[in-house]
Design an enzyme around this catalytic site. Structure first.
Site, PDB file in Angstrom:
ATOM      1  N   HIS A  95       0.841  -1.207   0.000  1.00 46.74           N
ATOM      2  CA  HIS A  95       0.000   0.000   0.000  1.00 46.74           C
ATOM      3  C   HIS A  95       0.868   1.247   0.000  1.00 46.74           C
ATOM      4  CE1 HIS A  95       0.735  -0.721   4.297  1.00 46.74           C
ATOM      5  NE2 HIS A  95       0.386   0.521   4.559  1.00 46.74           N
ATOM      6  N   HIS A  97       1.439   3.912   1.883  1.00 48.79           N
ATOM      7  CA  HIS A  97       1.946   4.703   3.010  1.00 48.79           C
ATOM      8  C   HIS A  97       3.462   4.862   2.915  1.00 48.79           C
ATOM      9  CE1 HIS A  97      -1.749   4.048   5.807  1.00 48.79           C
ATOM     10  NE2 HIS A  97      -1.820   5.195   5.164  1.00 48.79           N
ATOM     11  N   ASP A  99       5.893   4.317   4.845  1.00 51.52           N
ATOM     12  CA  ASP A  99       6.815   3.300   5.355  1.00 51.52           C
ATOM     13  C   ASP A  99       6.888   2.065   4.448  1.00 51.52           C
ATOM     14  OD1 ASP A  99       4.162   3.011   6.175  1.00 51.52           O
ATOM     15  OD2 ASP A  99       4.666   1.990   8.046  1.00 51.52           O
ATOM     16  N   HIS A 100       6.114   2.059   3.368  1.00 50.49           N
ATOM     17  CA  HIS A 100       6.171   0.940   2.416  1.00 50.49           C
ATOM     18  C   HIS A 100       6.436   1.411   0.983  1.00 50.49           C
ATOM     19  CE1 HIS A 100       4.591  -1.323   5.768  1.00 50.49           C
ATOM     20  NE2 HIS A 100       3.671  -0.377   5.900  1.00 50.49           N
ATOM     21  N   HIS A 171      -7.295  -0.120   5.195  1.00 48.31           N
ATOM     22  CA  HIS A 171      -6.119   0.548   5.778  1.00 48.31           C
ATOM     23  C   HIS A 171      -5.711   1.703   4.862  1.00 48.31           C
ATOM     24  CE1 HIS A 171      -2.436   0.957   8.086  1.00 48.31           C
ATOM     25  NE2 HIS A 171      -1.756   0.967   6.953  1.00 48.31           N
ATOM     26  N   TYR A 202      -7.418   6.158  13.074  1.00 47.38           N
ATOM     27  CA  TYR A 202      -8.392   6.515  12.034  1.00 47.38           C
ATOM     28  C   TYR A 202      -9.744   6.851  12.661  1.00 47.38           C
ATOM     29  CZ  TYR A 202      -5.464   4.320   8.364  1.00 47.38           C
ATOM     30  OH  TYR A 202      -4.452   3.966   7.501  1.00 47.38           O
ATOM     31  N   HIS A 236       4.681  -5.578   7.880  1.00 49.64           N
ATOM     32  CA  HIS A 236       5.538  -5.315   9.045  1.00 49.64           C
ATOM     33  C   HIS A 236       5.952  -6.657   9.659  1.00 49.64           C
ATOM     34  CE1 HIS A 236       5.052  -0.985   9.119  1.00 49.64           C
ATOM     35  NE2 HIS A 236       3.747  -1.128   9.025  1.00 49.64           N
TER      36      HIS A 236
END
Ligand code: ZN
Length: 292
Positions: A95, A97, A99-100, A171, A202, A236
């Site tokens: 996805h 975000h 951090d990815h 997410h 959220y 993660h």
């Protein structure tokens, strides 16, 4: 002198353009040794953000790049395994975000690989996750233009390897769970790269920026439950106990069963995520009614 001044100006102009990863996430970006999970599937991620390399005779596939700052670690891991960064032909993400996918622009520049994403996630990449429905511009990263859009359930193929995207939104609006098969210790194994199912901070109930979040998540739980899973992987490492399984694999590389075979862990991940969502919905519903 003039050139040095121009360089300094460029630096100053560039610096505020992209956010550094939050200090709380710095530990996620520590290097860890790369290793083979099974067959042609390798872990090349950092301590807290996963990246997966799939080797094929026609070039390689990379899923997730981590933060912008993780890219050099992923590249070093690929080289350490004896592979070439330039052999990455296809870039995929769980996805969008930071951090990815924060490193996708840099990785694409380094590899010239084709970036394929779900239609719902494409705008997120193109904007570098500005105006995120939960976080605004807080975790913006260098934007990148996808080269193609995925179709739900239609495999991406390269060198005889097929990776199938399953859209599991919630997410993020285009969160994508990937599946493939590998041969491991004489058996065909179903691999699931589960997209995140969490709803961190959220507003799940009545979110004007994502009104369908709850329905999307409900559908995603059902989609994930229907997938056959032997080898459970996620975005993660702690979501699938990577440390424990890696240690077990290193301690006994020829054990009868690969420690990453963990269908129960996969079901537990979905159950855990669904319970956490129900709790959040209950809290927010209660708060919306004035706590009564
Ligand atoms: Zn995320």
């Amino acid at each position: 002198m003039l050139r040095a001044f121009a360089f300094l100006c460029t630096l100053i102009l560039l610096l505020p353009a992209v956010a550094e990863y939050a200090p709380a996430n710095a530990k996620w970006n520590q290097p860890v040794p790369p290793f083979r999970i099974a067959d042609n599937l390798y872990y090349v991620g950092a301590e807290g953000v996963a990246s997966y390399l799939i080797i094929t005779p026609a070039g390689d596939i990379l899923i997730d790049t981590g933060f912008r700052e993780t890219v050099p670690l992923v590249e070093a891991s690929i080289r350490k395994l004896g592979f070439r960064v330039s052999e990455v032909r296809i870039l995929l993400i769980s996805h969008g975000h930071f951090d990815h996918a924060g490193g996708v622009a840099a990785m694409k520049a380094a590899t010239h690989a084709r970036l394929l994403v779900s239609p719902a996630e494409a705008p997120m990449l193109e904007h570098g996750d500005k105006d995120d429905f939960a976080w605004g511009d807080k975790y913006a990263y260098p934007p990148v233009k996808p080269d193609g859009l995925l179709k739900d359930g239609q495999p991406v193929t390269l060198g005889g390897v097929a990776l199938t995207p399953h859209f599991t939104p919630g997410h993020t609006k285009g969160c994508t769970t990937w599946t493939m098969t590998v041969h491991d210790r004489g058996q065909l194994r179903h691999v699931v790269f589960a997209c995140s199912l969490s709803t961190p901070d959220y507003q799940v109930v009545n979110n004007p920026k994502y009104p369908n979040m709850q329905n999307d998540l409900a559908a995603s739980f059902a989609t994930m439950r229907a997938l056959p899973c032997d080898i459970f992987l996620a975005a993660h490492p702690w979501e699938f106990e990577l440390d424990r399984k890696r240690a077990a694999l290193a301690a006994d590389p020829n054990a009868g069963q690969n420690p990453f075979v963990d269908p129960a862990g996969y079901r537990a991940y979905i159950d855990r995520s669904e319970a956490a969502l129900q709790e959040r919905v209950a809290q927010q519903t209660k708060a919306a009614r004035g706590g009564s």
